[in-house]
Design an enzyme around this catalytic site. Structure first.
Site, PDB file in Angstrom:
ATOM      1  N   HIS A  42       0.947  -1.165  -0.006  1.00  0.00           N
ATOM      2  CA  HIS A  42      -0.132  -0.019  -0.137  1.00  0.00           C
ATOM      3  C   HIS A  42       0.873   1.220  -0.094  1.00  0.00           C
ATOM      4  O   HIS A  42       2.042   1.137   0.471  1.00  0.00           O
ATOM      5  CB  HIS A  42      -0.816  -0.058   1.179  1.00  0.00           C
ATOM      6  CG  HIS A  42      -0.237   0.120   2.617  1.00  0.00           C
ATOM      7  ND1 HIS A  42       0.302  -1.124   3.088  1.00  0.00           N
ATOM      8  CD2 HIS A  42       0.075   1.066   3.535  1.00  0.00           C
ATOM      9  CE1 HIS A  42       0.861  -0.604   4.355  1.00  0.00           C
ATOM     10  NE2 HIS A  42       0.774   0.531   4.524  1.00  0.00           N
TER      11      HIS A  42
ATOM     12  N   ASP B  17       0.557   5.220   1.827  1.00  0.00           N
ATOM     13  CA  ASP B  17      -0.172   5.595   2.764  1.00  0.00           C
ATOM     14  C   ASP B  17      -1.280   6.469   2.669  1.00  0.00           C
ATOM     15  O   ASP B  17      -1.031   7.413   1.874  1.00  0.00           O
ATOM     16  CB  ASP B  17       0.667   6.261   4.077  1.00  0.00           C
ATOM     17  CG  ASP B  17       1.591   5.266   4.800  1.00  0.00           C
ATOM     18  OD1 ASP B  17       1.199   4.096   4.859  1.00  0.00           O
ATOM     19  OD2 ASP B  17       2.670   5.566   5.005  1.00  0.00           O
TER      20      ASP B  17
ATOM     21  N   HIS C 279       4.688   0.133  -0.106  1.00  0.00           N
ATOM     22  CA  HIS C 279       5.502  -0.453   0.773  1.00  0.00           C
ATOM     23  C   HIS C 279       4.678  -1.716   1.383  1.00  0.00           C
ATOM     24  O   HIS C 279       3.379  -1.353   1.481  1.00  0.00           O
ATOM     25  CB  HIS C 279       5.983   0.318   1.915  1.00  0.00           C
ATOM     26  CG  HIS C 279       5.086   1.059   2.650  1.00  0.00           C
ATOM     27  ND1 HIS C 279       4.459   2.209   2.167  1.00  0.00           N
ATOM     28  CD2 HIS C 279       4.612   0.778   3.907  1.00  0.00           C
ATOM     29  CE1 HIS C 279       3.658   2.667   3.254  1.00  0.00           C
ATOM     30  NE2 HIS C 279       3.717   1.801   4.376  1.00  0.00           N
TER      31      HIS C 279
ATOM     32  N   ARG D  74       5.161   6.200  13.604  1.00  0.00           N
ATOM     33  CA  ARG D  74       5.089   6.560  12.159  1.00  0.00           C
ATOM     34  C   ARG D  74       4.747   8.393  12.350  1.00  0.00           C
ATOM     35  O   ARG D  74       3.911   8.579  13.039  1.00  0.00           O
ATOM     36  CB  ARG D  74       4.414   6.072  11.302  1.00  0.00           C
ATOM     37  CG  ARG D  74       4.339   6.412   9.588  1.00  0.00           C
ATOM     38  CD  ARG D  74       3.209   5.972   8.998  1.00  0.00           C
ATOM     39  NE  ARG D  74       2.091   6.397   9.107  1.00  0.00           N
ATOM     40  CZ  ARG D  74       0.745   5.833   8.698  1.00  0.00           C
ATOM     41  NH1 ARG D  74       0.818   5.027   7.794  1.00  0.00           N
ATOM     42  NH2 ARG D  74      -0.392   6.672   8.693  1.00  0.00           N
TER      43      ARG D  74
END
Length: 322
Positions: free
Chosen positions: A107, A109, A257, A274
């Protein structure tokens, strides 16, 4: 490439580089910031080893490259005190909240938002001594690897992105309820023109894309299978072995990723944090911009749905005290 203030070492054929000779616990010079940005735009994901910075330093580092967003448009059920920008990436937290540990499929983000994050920073705090690697793939290389007729076709297409659009995450009430709180959905160009480099990227991913618009369901399914196979070809990928204190910084406009695929049967801790940078609205080859299906832009602002809930609780508290 003429780097004078950092050292950059390529790690794979199409994507990824390690940056050294920089201490992220200290304020970066403007020259360092510009060279890190240059390396990021070229290699799409860059890695910093053994940094061991804290929450504040991660937010500060991220802020040197753009506005730091709120943790996540779906909110954070267990937010980090004092740091609304941080999203914990904690497999045991996911299991407690939703009943599963997986990080999902390949995916990019938050592409359900009209303005997906421009970039993401992930910091390892407590990772296992084996396994748990993350992989990235270069969407520019994937686009350029298509034949000319397929590139021409992709240039004209648009796709719908929404949370769990690909249906890969297990369906359960807790997960569905969280999506329903702020159900973002957007129509993005299948080929996105990078706002800084002008490169064309095959801007689709299995995690969020639900369909290609304006084609039949059968055609959509076949086109997505072709594009997903292209963006996840091993040749375009790099794989990162985490240690505590390591940091990955990736261009979310030009990469997909993949979270670890080898830990589901293992009872190990894996905690990272994150941060993301506010992105712009994607633009296609013909100059058209993405379209909102549902929801609002993703930025440093707390999503209005959470503000409304907070305001409602405050009103109820006042009423109950009178």
């Amino acid at each position: 490439m003429g780097y004078k203030h950092i050292e950059v070492k390529q790690v794979s054929g199409f994507i990824g580089a390690e940056i050294s000779s920089v201490d992220l616990s200290r304020p970066l010079s403007e020259d360092q910031v510009q060279e890190i940005r240059k390396a990021l735009l070229k290699w799409k994901v860059v890695f910093f080893r053994n940094q061991n910075i804290d929450h504040a330093a991660q937010v500060e580092f991220t802020s040197r490259f753009g506005e730091v967003t709120f943790a996540h448009p779906l909110g954070e059920p267990e937010p980090v005190p004092g740091f609304p920008q941080l999203k914990p990436v904690d497999r045991k937290l996911y299991e407690r909240q939703y009943g599963f540990r997986t990080g999902g499929p390949w995916h990019t983000d938050v592409t359900a938002a009209i303005n997906p994050p421009a970039a993401s920073v992930l910091r390892a705090v407590n990772v296992p001594s084996f396994g748990g690697d993350t992989q990235w793939s270069n969407l520019v290389a994937a686009y350029e690897g298509l034949s000319a007729p397929l590139r021409a076709l992709a240039d004209t297409l648009k796709a719908e992105h929404r949370f769990n659009g690909g249906g890969y995450q297990p369906r359960n009430n807790k997960f569905d309820e969280r999506i329903a709180v702020n159900p973002l959905a957007s129509i993005h160009p299948v080929v996105r023109v990078h706002p800084e480099t002008g490169e064309r990227a095959l801007f689709v991913n299995p995690g969020f894309v639900s369909r290609i618009v304006d084609v039949s369901p059968q055609e959509s399914k076949l086109l997505l299978e072709l594009f997903f196979n292209q963006v996840t070809k091993p040749a375009y990928t790099t794989r990162f072995r985490w240690n505590n204190g390591d940091i990955a910084f990736w261009d979310n406009r030009a990469t997909v990723h993949l979270a670890p695929q080898d830990l589901d049967r293992l009872d190990v801790e894996r905690l990272l944090y994150r941060t993301t940078i506010t992105g712009d609205v994607p633009v296609g080859v013909d100059g058209s911009r993405s379209e909102v299906v549902h929801g609002e832009a993703f930025s440093a602002e707390v999503p209005s749905v959470f503000k409304q809930k907070a305001d409602s609780k405050e009103v109820q508290a006042v009423l109950s005290s009178n």
